[in-house]
Design an enzyme around this catalytic site. Structure first.
Site, PDB file in Angstrom:
ATOM      1  N   GLU A 113       2.067 -26.821 -31.402  1.00 40.95           N
ATOM      2  CA  GLU A 113       2.287 -25.397 -31.656  1.00 40.95           C
ATOM      3  C   GLU A 113       2.987 -24.789 -30.444  1.00 40.95           C
ATOM      4  O   GLU A 113       2.468 -24.868 -29.325  1.00 40.95           O
ATOM      5  CB  GLU A 113       0.957 -24.662 -31.847  1.00 40.95           C
ATOM      6  CG  GLU A 113       0.327 -24.789 -33.201  1.00 40.95           C
ATOM      7  CD  GLU A 113      -0.933 -23.936 -33.309  1.00 40.95           C
ATOM      8  OE1 GLU A 113      -1.020 -23.142 -34.256  1.00 40.95           O
ATOM      9  OE2 GLU A 113      -1.829 -24.069 -32.452  1.00 40.95           O
TER      10      GLU A 113
ATOM     11  N   SER B 224      -6.042 -23.341 -26.080  1.00 36.69           N
ATOM     12  CA  SER B 224      -6.243 -23.484 -27.520  1.00 36.69           C
ATOM     13  C   SER B 224      -6.640 -22.175 -28.193  1.00 36.69           C
ATOM     14  O   SER B 224      -6.584 -22.067 -29.414  1.00 36.69           O
ATOM     15  CB  SER B 224      -7.311 -24.546 -27.804  1.00 36.69           C
ATOM     16  OG  SER B 224      -8.519 -24.226 -27.144  1.00 36.69           O
TER      17      SER B 224
ATOM     18  N   HIS C 228       0.745 -25.741 -27.341  1.00 33.76           N
ATOM     19  CA  HIS C 228      -0.609 -26.181 -27.675  1.00 33.76           C
ATOM     20  C   HIS C 228      -0.560 -27.579 -28.275  1.00 33.76           C
ATOM     21  O   HIS C 228      -0.167 -27.766 -29.432  1.00 33.76           O
ATOM     22  CB  HIS C 228      -1.250 -25.194 -28.653  1.00 33.76           C
ATOM     23  CG  HIS C 228      -2.638 -25.573 -29.056  1.00 33.76           C
ATOM     24  ND1 HIS C 228      -3.167 -25.272 -30.292  1.00 33.76           N
ATOM     25  CD2 HIS C 228      -3.620 -26.251 -28.392  1.00 33.76           C
ATOM     26  CE1 HIS C 228      -4.389 -25.746 -30.371  1.00 33.76           C
ATOM     27  NE2 HIS C 228      -4.685 -26.341 -29.230  1.00 33.76           N
TER      28      HIS C 228
ATOM     29  N   ASN D 104      -6.105 -23.351 -34.846  1.00 35.75           N
ATOM     30  CA  ASN D 104      -7.509 -23.101 -34.496  1.00 35.75           C
ATOM     31  C   ASN D 104      -8.058 -21.865 -35.184  1.00 35.75           C
ATOM     32  O   ASN D 104      -9.267 -21.758 -35.419  1.00 35.75           O
ATOM     33  CB  ASN D 104      -7.661 -22.988 -32.984  1.00 35.75           C
ATOM     34  CG  ASN D 104      -7.685 -24.348 -32.320  1.00 35.75           C
ATOM     35  OD1 ASN D 104      -7.680 -25.375 -32.983  1.00 35.75           O
ATOM     36  ND2 ASN D 104      -7.681 -24.366 -31.002  1.00 35.75           N
TER      37      ASN D 104
END
Length: 727
Positions: free
Chosen positions: A480, A447, A468, A518
Site C-alpha cells: 500500500e 500499519s 505499508h 487494516n
C-alpha cells in the site's frame, strides 16, 4: 494463411503480418519465428493457430526441408500462453471446448510430424507455450534466469487445454506432472533439464545454432543429448503400475482438498483428466481434457480469477496518480531502512534482491546482527532452491550495510522507517532523516498511524509518503502506497515505481487510520472477538472462516500478527472511526494479560519451543466474558457476522475516497489479507450476493447489535438504485 497475408520469395520466406509469424529456410531447416505485433509477449489465439497449422503442413510436403526450429522474436519471452482476453469473449462451454479441441488438433499434427521440430526456448514458456514445446520432438532451452516453464492454468480456474494434461505426465512422470499442473508453479531452466522437461541447456548466444544442428542430427538419425526423467524403485512402485497410480491419484486428491476445501474445481478436474488418460489412453484423455476445459471456462471461479488477472495486469500500468496528473519517478539506487526488526529486515531483504544498495540502521549492534541474519536467511533459502547462484548470493548480501547512526544516509534516494509504532518516535526519526538525507523521500511502514500525523514533523511534507508492507515481506505480494494531500506527484510516482521494482502489487490509497487493508480487517477481527465473548470455541471459529475461503482463521491471524500490535492499533481505529471499531472484551483482556501470540509462544493457541502450534490454550477462556463455558455456533452465523462488516467497511473506504476504485479494493483485500480469490474480492462478492440482499442482512444484524452493522450510505444508495460495483 490467406494469399493477402502471405509473402513468399526466392529464399523461402513466408511472413504473416497479422500474427507476426515468419518462416525462413536455412541449411534446409525451416526456422519459424513468432513475434506477435503490438504485444510484449507472444500469446496463442485463434488467428495464429491456422498459420502454424499451415506451416506444419507445408514443411511436411516440402522435400527440400529436413525439419524445423520454433523460436521467439521477443527478447525475453518464448510463448506466454493463451490469449486470455479471447477466452473471456466465449459465451458457452461448447465454444470453450471447441477452442480446446482446435488447439489439440494443431499440436497433434505437430507431434505426429515425420520431420523433427525443435523448440528453441528462451524466456517464459507458459501454459499453451509449454504445450507447444511438449509437442516438439526436441527441446533446447537457455540456461538463463528469464527461462521458466509452467502450466499455470489452475491459477485462472482452468486446466491445460491443448494436450498438456496428457503430454506432461508422459514426459516427466506422473508425480512431477501433478505437482506442476496442480500448483502452476514456475520451473526454472536447470530444474526443467534435471527432470527431463527439456533435453539440453545452452547459452542464449548459441541457442539458434544448437537448435539447427539438432534438427539435422534428428533428421539424420544421429544421437542427440537427452535427459530422461528420474527412475527408480519409487517410480516403478507408484507410476509404472495401476495400483501405484491409484495411490498417487488418491493422495493428490486428498492434498487438493486439504488446501482448497473443494473451493477450486480446476485441480480436481485436472486429476480426473490425467487419470482418464492413463486408464483409457491419450485420445480419451484429450477428449476429456477439452470437455472439462469447456466446463471450467464457464465456471464462476474461472470468471473471478480471470477478473483478478486482468485487474492486476491493468494495475501494473497504472501510475497511481490522479487522472491528468503526470510525474516522472526518480531512480532509487540506495535505500536507508530504519529499524532492523522483523519488518525492517524484511524490507531490506526484498530491496537487495532488486539490486538496491541498503543501509540498515538500528540503535543496537545486536539488533543489527539479528536483522542481517534475517536477510541472509531469506537469501540462503533462495540459494538452497537454486534460485540464486553462490556468486549471486554473495553479491546480493554484500549490498546490505549496517550502522547505529546516520552515516551512509546522505546519498540515499529513499528512507523507509520500520520503527516502534509510536508517533513521537516516528517524529524523531523523520527529523533526523531529513537532516541526514536531505534529498531522500521519507516513507513510513506504519500499519495504522495516519501519514499526515507523521508528516507534521517534516521540513518537506511533500516528500513524505506511506509504504505499508505486509508480513512476511518477502512472501506477501501487496504494497500500500499511502498519500496525503501534501504528498507530491513525483514522490507518489517514485514510491509506486520502486514498489513494482521490488515485485510488489501496488495500490495507492488516501491517508486515514488503518489506510485500506487494516481498516477493513479491523471490524472482521473485532467481530470474531465478540463471538468469543459470547462463547464460541476458538477452533470452531477459525475453521468456519477457513471453510469460507480465508487462508487462516481470524484468531490464528491475531496470534500470527502479534497481540501487542493488535492492541496498539485498536485505540487508533476507535479514535478515528468511533465505537463500531471497539475491540471485543476478550481481545482487550487477552492483550492486557501480556500474551503476545506465536512470537512469544503464548497466545490464543499453545506453541512448542520451535513455534509450532499445539492446540488451543484452554486457559485463555478464563479471560473471556463467557468464561470456560462454550457453546456451539453455526458456521454460517460466524461467517456472516465476520465477513459482512469487512464488506461494509470496504464500501465506506470507496465512499470516502480512501481507495480509488472497486478494482483496487478487490486487489488490496485478496493480496493483503487473503480474501478468497475465488470470490474475486469484496466488491465482486457484493455484486454476486446482490446489494439489496446484503443491505437486508446488515439491517437485520444491526437490529440485533445496534451500531456495528449499519450499512454504508453508498451501499444503501446503490442497492436502492440497482447499481453494481462492476459492470
Amino acid at each position: 494463411m490467406t494469399e493477402a497475408q502471405r509473402r513468399e520469395g526466392a529464399d523461402g520466406l513466408v511472413a504473416d503480418a497479422a500474427t507476426g509469424v515468419t518462416c525462413t529456410v536455412e541449411q534446409g531447416v525451416a526456422v519459424i519465428c513468432y513475434d506477435q505485433p503490438g504485444s510484449p509477449v507472444n500469446t496463442l489465439n485463434s488467428r495464429v493457430a491456422p498459420v502454424f497449422d499451415g506451416l506444419f503442413r507445408r514443411i511436411e510436403q516440402d522435400e527440400a526441408i529436413v525439419g524445423a526450429v520454433l523460436l521467439s522474436g521477443k527478447p525475453d519471452s518464448w510463448i506466454a500462453g493463451a490469449d486470455i482476453d479471447e477466452l473471456t469473449r466465449i459465451d458457452t462451454a461448447a465454444q470453450a471446448e471447441g477452442l480446446s479441441r482446435a488447439g489439440q488438433a494443431v499440436l497433434d499434427r505437430l507431434a505426429a510430424m515425420r520431420k523433427p521440430v525443435v523448440a528453441a526456448v528462451h524466456g517464459a514458456a507458459l501454459g499453451g507455450g509449454l504445450e507447444v514445446a511438449l509437442a516438439c520432438r526436441h527441446r533446447v532451452a537457455t540456461d538463463h534466469a528469464k527461462t521458466v516453464l509452467a502450466l499455470p492454468e489452475v491459477q485462472l480456474g482452468l486446466i491445460p487445454g491443448a494436450g498438456g494434461t496428457q503430454r506432461l505426465p508422459r514426459t516427466v512422470g506422473l508425480q512431477a506432472a501433478l505437482d506442476m499442473i496442480l500448483t502452476g508453479r514456475n520451473i526454472r531452466a536447470r530444474k526443467a533439464w534435471q527432470m527431463g522437461l527439456v533435453h539440453e541447456l545452452v547459452h542464449p548466444a548459441i541457442l539458434r545454432e544448437v537448435a539447427l544442428r539438432r534438427v539435422h542430427d534428428l533428421a539424420g538419425g544421429r544421437p542427440t543429448p537427452t535427459r530422461r526423467r528420474a527412475s527408480g524403485a519409487a517410480v516403478v512402485l507408484l507410476e509404472d503400475n495401476a495400483l501405484g497410480r491409484m495411490l498417487v491419484f488418491r493422495k493428490a486428491r486428498e492434498g487438493v482438498m486439504g488446501k482448497t476445501r473443494g473451493k477450486y474445481p480446476a485441480p480436481l478436474a485436472a486429476i480426473d483428466v490425467i487419470q482418464q488418460g492413463y486408464a483409457e489412453g491419450m485420445e480419451a484423455g484429450l477428449r476429456e481434457e477439452a470437455r472439462r476445459f469447456g466446463e471450467l471456462a464457464m465456471s464462476p471461479v474461472c470468471r473471478q480469477l480471470t477478473y483478478l488477472f486482468f485487474a492486476t495486469t491493468a494495475l501494473k500500468k497504472d501510475s497511481g496518480l490522479p487522472d491528468g496528473v503526470e510525474a516522472t519517478p526518480a531512480a532509487v539506487r540506495k535505500v536507508g531502512v530504519l529499524g532492523a526488526g522483523f519488518m525492517g529486515a524484511g524490507i531490506a531483504g526484498v530491496a537487495v534482491q532488486a539490486g538496491t544498495q541498503v543501509r540498515l540502521k538500528d540503535a543496537s549492534v545486536e539488533r543489527l546482527a539479528t536483522g542481517w541474519r534475517a536477510v541472509r536467511d531469506v537469501l540462503r533459502e533462495r540459494l538452497r532452491k537454486k534460485q540464486l547462484t553462490r556468486a549471486q548470493f554473495d553479491d546480493t548480501l554484500a549490498l546490505v550495510g549496517s550502522t547505529t547512526d546516520y552515516r551512509g544516509f546522505a546519498n540515499a534516494d529513499l528512507v523507509i522507517e520500520a520503527v516502534f509504532e509510536d508517533l513521537a518516535v516516528k517524529h524523531q526519526v523523520l527529523r533526523e532523516t531529513q537532516a541526514a538525507a536531505p534529498r531522500a523521500i521519507f516513507a513510513s511502514n506504519t500499519s495504522t498511524i495516519p501519514i499526515r500525523d507523521i508528516a507534521e514533523a517534516a521540513a518537506r511534507p511533500d516528500r513524505v509518503v506511506g509504504m505499508h508492507f505486509f508480513s512476511p515481506v518477502h512472501k506477501m505480494p501487496l504494497l500500500e502506497v499511502i498519500v496525503t494531500p501534501r504528498t507530491s506527484a513525483a514522490t507518489t510516482a517514485t514510491a509506486v515505481h520502486y514498489g513494482r521494482q521490488l515485485g510488489k502489487t501496488v495500490i495507492v490509497v488516501q491517508d486515514g487510520a488503518g489506510f485500506y487493508v487494516n481498516r477493513i480487517l479491523a471490524p472482521y477481527l473485532n467481530e470474531a472477538g465478540r463471538l468469543l465473548d459470547e462463547g464460541a470455541r476458538i477452533e470452531e471459529l477459525d475453521a468456519a472462516l477457513v471453510d469460507f475461503g480465508f487462508p487462516v482463521g481470524p484468531i490464528t491471524l491475531l496470534d500470527e500478527v502479534g497481540l501487542d500490535i493488535a492492541g496498539k492499533s485498536g485505540p487508533i481505529m476507535v479514535a478515528a472511526y468511533g465505537d463500531r471499531m471497539l475491540p471485543s472484551e476478550t481481545l482487550r483482556r487477552v492483550v492486557e494479560s501480556g500474551r503476545l501470540g506465536r512470537k512469544a509462544r503464548h497466545g490464543f493457541y499453545r506453541y512448542d519451543e520451535h513455534g509450532k502450534r499445539d492446540g488451543v490454550d484452554e486457559s485463555v477462556y478464563a479471560l473471556t466474558p463467557a468464561g470456560a463455558s462454550r457453546q456451539a455456533m453455526g458456521g454460517s452465523e460466524m461467517q456472516t457476522r465476520c465477513v459482512l462488516p469487512l464488506l461494509n467497511e470496504a464500501v465506506r473506504c470507496l465512499q470516502h475516497g480512501i481507495i480509488r476504485s472497486a478494482r483496487d479494493g478487490d486487489i488490496g483485500a485478496v493480496f493483503g489479507i487473503g480474501f478468497p480469490p475465488f470470490l474475486g474480492g469484496p466488491f465482486r462478492y457484493l455484486d454476486t450476493l446482490g446489494l439489496p440482499a446484503v443491505v437486508a442482512q446488515l439491517d437485520t444484524l444491526n437490529a440485533r447489535f445496534p451500531g456495528r452493522f449499519e450499512p454504508a450510505a453508498l451501499l444503501r444508495e446503490m442497492a436502492a438504485s440497482g447499481r453494481r460495483f462492476h459492470p
